[in-house]
Structures are given as structure tokens and as C-alpha cells.
Scaffold this motif. Sequence first.
Motif, short mmCIF file in Angstrom:
data_model
loop_
_atom_site.label_atom_id
_atom_site.label_comp_id
_atom_site.label_asym_id
_atom_site.label_seq_id
_atom_site.Cartn_x
_atom_site.Cartn_y
_atom_site.Cartn_z
N LEU A 90 -11.22 7.92 -7.60
CA LEU A 90 -10.30 6.83 -7.30
C LEU A 90 -9.71 6.98 -5.91
N VAL A 91 -9.48 8.21 -5.48
CA VAL A 91 -9.00 8.45 -4.11
C VAL A 91 -10.03 7.93 -3.11
N LEU A 92 -11.29 8.24 -3.34
CA LEU A 92 -12.34 7.78 -2.42
C LEU A 92 -12.46 6.26 -2.43
N GLU A 93 -12.34 5.68 -3.63
CA GLU A 93 -12.45 4.22 -3.69
C GLU A 93 -11.26 3.55 -2.99
N ALA A 94 -10.05 4.07 -3.24
CA ALA A 94 -8.86 3.51 -2.58
C ALA A 94 -8.99 3.67 -1.07
N GLY A 95 -9.50 4.83 -0.64
CA GLY A 95 -9.69 5.04 0.79
C GLY A 95 -10.72 4.11 1.38
N SER A 96 -11.69 3.72 0.56
CA SER A 96 -12.78 2.87 1.04
C SER A 96 -12.32 1.44 1.30
N PHE A 97 -11.59 0.84 0.33
CA PHE A 97 -11.22 -0.56 0.50
C PHE A 97 -9.76 -0.74 0.92
N GLY A 98 -8.99 0.36 0.95
CA GLY A 98 -7.56 0.27 1.22
C GLY A 98 -7.24 -0.33 2.57
N LYS A 99 -6.09 -1.02 2.60
CA LYS A 99 -5.60 -1.60 3.85
C LYS A 99 -4.43 -0.78 4.37
N ASN A 100 -4.10 -1.00 5.61
CA ASN A 100 -3.14 -0.17 6.31
C ASN A 100 -1.76 -0.19 5.66
N GLY A 101 -1.20 1.01 5.46
CA GLY A 101 0.18 1.13 5.01
C GLY A 101 0.41 0.95 3.53
N GLU A 102 -0.65 0.80 2.75
CA GLU A 102 -0.47 0.55 1.32
C GLU A 102 -0.37 1.85 0.54
N ILE A 103 0.40 1.79 -0.54
CA ILE A 103 0.49 2.90 -1.49
C ILE A 103 -0.22 2.46 -2.76
N TYR A 104 -1.26 3.20 -3.13
CA TYR A 104 -2.04 2.86 -4.32
C TYR A 104 -1.64 3.77 -5.47
N ILE A 105 -1.43 3.17 -6.62
CA ILE A 105 -1.15 3.95 -7.82
C ILE A 105 -2.30 3.77 -8.80
#
Length: 649
Positions: free
Chosen positions: A505-520
Motif C-alpha cells: 500500500l505504501v508503494l501504491e500510495a507513492g505511485s499515484f499520490g499527489k503532493n502534500g497528501e496524507i494517506y491512511i
Amino acid sequence: MSKILKNYLYKKVLSRFSVFLIDILIIIFSCIFMFVLRFGFQDLTDTIRADGMMITFLLVLFNTVFFIIFRTFSGILRFSSFSDLLRIVYALSLGYGLAFLSAVLLLDIHIGFTLFKEVFFATYVLNVLLMVFSRVFVKEIYEALIGTESKAVNVFVYGTKETGISVAKALKANSEFNFKVLGFISDEQHMIGKDLLGVNIYANNDRLFRILESKDVKTIIISPQKMEEIKDTNMLSNFVDHNISLMTTPPISEWNGSLTSRAQLKDIQIEDLLLRDPIKINMMQIASDIQGRRILVTGAAGSIGSEIVRQVAKFNPFSVTLIDQAETPLHDIRLELQEKWRNLPMKIVVADITNASRMENIFREFKPHYIFHAAAYKHVPMMEDNVSESVQTNINGTKILADLAVKYGADKFVMISTDKAVNPSNVMGCSKRICEIYVQSLAKYLEKTGRNKTQFITTRFGNVLGSNGSVIPLFKEQIKKGGPVTVTHPEIIRYFMTIPEACQLVLEAGSFGKNGEIYIFDMGKPVKILNLAKRMIRLSGSPNVKIEFTGLRHGEKLYEELLNNEEKTKPTHHEKILIADVRKYEYPEVSDQINSLIKLSYEYDEMQIVKKMKEIVPEFHSINSPFEDVDRQLENAADKKVESASAKG
């Protein structure tokens, strides 16, 4: 049986040549016996004897060839399996078949073709029976003698399809397992009540446990196929709650022919009993982001960091740089990588992330595209007693790395945070919340100033199963020592996720994540630690281990939260990943406050450091900690300020 005889039977094994010679003698005996039985001694004329000798010669010749091809003599007789017996049948069938054709085409058979066929077939049947019987006889005698030394463990096999049958056959065929299969369990109604391999098939219902008790069965071996079907149900937990030990095997494809040792059976772990929906990850998207990139991982020797490295290594990165200050674990992960991914360019760096000049040197040399920042002090009670280290490593280390990511133009900076950062009740949780604030405010500041090449992404999740310092390894060790198992409070609950799940999930969040977001991450349902301890004790087969309550540790909550009360979430394309809508901070103010906090940490006045942390994170309220005094001081100061304002009004 005497110990000398037992050791003799264990160590003495017939040589392959001896087994081969016995098999040849069985062929010769079968031929002579059948000719004598059919013709009698008086009717054995010279021509019939000549036919018999030629047929015997052909049988020995062709069967020798097929004995060698099928290696019928290579096994240990007392451990013969069903597959060994099948090889004997195959070899004899082919050997007798070719011998028969050769005799018909090349020899003048004087005894008559019909009579020849009868004698030949009877010889074949006798030969098969004698060779199979020789293996079975030796096996039964051995088990009868050795089996008295240790009583076999009664077991049921769960699963009646091909894999379940294969497991049962393997257990029956090899006495080293010391298991006695007394029944099968099936979920298929049409199978209930039937016999399979000489034992009955039972339904998985409440009556089953009475049957298990009556047959003195305390162990169930679950076929790998059935394990896949039921691992996300409560069936496994139901067995454990009835004090039934559970085991399974690797998939049949990994057996290398058959089960040959007890080591191939594995106890079902507590992780298998935590009901979780399977997490599906877009591996293609991750691969396209990682492939050909320079990756840097901090905390690379830790539970999360090392798993991130393993996951990243699968996607053919250009290079991977591993940073950690723990020399021995870092050496271990280095050896693992060299064995599994020999062609992966990697750099192993023993370093402290708070060493700014060392970190700058690393960034200057490797210029990473992606940074996965997993380095941090994480143990709550330890950080309550070492506040300065928490600030210097967790906060200052993160600040140094984030600033260098911007300076050297990294594409993405992915920070690993924790559920303890939400409404923090301890120093560790607050230090991670300050890291979140700094990274997020820096990202927004860069956007405003048009320098947003580096995207900053934060991932926040709870406890991971099996990580260093987590309760499960602790409980396992305590159970192994005979107890007691220590639980801090009977009502304490925690969220759990497996290490591979969390890192994917860390890799997936890092893949599509946008700047400054906190993913839970959706951690599923929380688990009561007391229930976890009870099930682990039952699963271990040591029901007499006691549980002891030790009281909440400094800064420890009864439950952890993934969101602040004032925070809301927004969905993403992945159902297990949400975006936290958190309070925004302005970078210049945050930077000044954090710089002051870091400077203050080198004065080692813990009360003043914690006071400053509470000013930065107002929702930080200490629980079961000496820093509760700071909360009272701040509340009194706030009350006096209100009173003063009221008086002036």
C-alpha cells in the motif's frame, strides 16, 4: 524393544545393489514357481525347461533395463510410498510386455501359445504381488517395531479434493511424520459419510468436535487448497477456540515429488486467524514508476524498510540505496539481496539520518528519484524516556532528508507515519505528527512558489504483524518460555496489517499520490489484544500458560485512531487507501517552530521540549505520563489568559 535394536533399525539400510538383487531373484522365483505349479516336476520335459529358461532370461534382461530406468531399487524399503509401488508396477508391466513380444517373435515356443500366455500372465501377477509385498512387509514390520517407541499422533485431514488426498497419502506413506490419519473433514455435502483411504469423511459442524474428542484427535492438518478457501473465514478460529492444533503444508507444486519430512509441515500462525479481506494492488502501475529509477530507502534494515526494499527489488529499479545505522540487520538484508537479486545495483550505507553532511554526501552521489523514508524511533515507552532522541531522529532526521530531496530534485518523497500521530498521547506519536506537518507544509509552500518538482506523500497506518517489537513476536517468546503472557490492559485494542500488505500500500500510495497528501490505510477491524493472546496460547498447544495484566505503559492509549476528530477522509481509486483532510499549516511558521524545537532538544530539558511539542501540536495530550504536568501548566496558563482578558473587558 531395546535401544540397541532401535538404533540398528534406524541406521541400517539395504544397499541399492542388494534391493536390485532381491528383485531379480523374485523374477526368477516367480518363473520357476509358475512352471512347476503348472506342469509339476514330472511333466517338466527338456523342451519345457528350455522354454522356461529362455523366458526367464528375457524377463530378467528386460526388467533389469526398466528397473534401472524407473530406479525401483533406489528407495529405502521401510519408507516406501505409494509412488514407489507404482514405479514397480510400471517397470514390470513394460518389462514383461517387451519380454512377451520378444518370446513370440524370436523363439519357438514348444508348450503351446495359449498355455504360454497363461503361464506368462500368472508369472507377471505373482511377480508384481511379491515385489509390492516385499516393500509393504518391510514397512509394516519396521513400523510395528519402531512405532511402539512413540505413539503416533491422531489427526484428521481437512479437505477431500486432490490436495487433501495427497496430504493423507503422504502422511500414511512416511512413518517419520508419526501421524495416524483417522478421518477427513469436508464442506461438500455429497462427500459426508463416505469412506476415503479407509477412513470416514465428517462434516464441519458442531458434532465434529465431539467426534474429535472421542477419537482423541487434537490436531487437524489442512490441505493447502482448503487453507486458501477458508483463511478469510472464522473456521480456523473455531478450531483454535476448541484447543485444536492446526497445521498445513506448502502447495503441492512445492513438494518436489512428495512430503518427505516433518519440516515441510508448518503450524498455522496467528496471522492466519486475523480475518482480513485480501488487498489487491496495481502492480503494473507501481512497476512502471519504479523501473529504471534510483531508489533510496531509509531505515532499510527495519521491518517496514527491509520489506519495501524487497518489494522495490522486484520492479527492476536502476539502483537501490539502503541507509540504516543498525549494522548487523543491514548486513543481513544485504546478503538476502545478493542471493535473490544478484544483478540489482545496490549501495549499503551505515549512517545516521541526523548527520546532515553525511546525508548530503549520499544525495549528491546517488541523486535518488524516489525516497522511502522509514527510519524512525517507534517504541512509545522508550521515547517517553528519551525525548531529545525522539526529536533529533524522528523530526530533525525527516527535515534533513526532506530538504535534501528538494535540493537534489527527487521526484517523490514517501514518508512512513503512524496511527499514533493522531491525537497523540505520547512523545513518539507527536514527533511523527510534527514530521507530517513539516512535510505537508513544505509541499504546499513549494507549490505556491512554483518549485514543486518533488512530491511529498505521507502514509499513515497502524501496527504491522511480526514487526520488530510488536506484540506477536513477544507473545510467542513468552509462550515458548511457559509464560506468563503480559497484556497491558484487558480492554486494549489495536489495528493490524501484515508487513507485505502495508508495504504494498505504501508503494501504491507513492505511485499515484499527489503532493502534500496524507494517506491512511483501511486496517480492517481492530483486534482485542487479550483475545489475540488467548488464541495464540491455544494455537501453541500450551493451554496452561497464564495471562498477566501489567498496566498501561507511559503514553499508551487503550485504542489508536487513524484520524483526528476534526479530520475527514476522501476516497481514492483504491478502496483500502483514503486521503486525510487534515489541518493545513504555513511553512515559514512551521519551519521556525521546528528549528526552535530541534535547538531546544540539544539542551536536554525534557519538560521544556515536550512543552514546545504541545505548542506545535495542540491536540497532544499526554496519557499515563509524567508530561501530564505540562498539560496542566498549559491549561492553567490558558485559563489565566482568559481571566486576564475578561478582567480587561
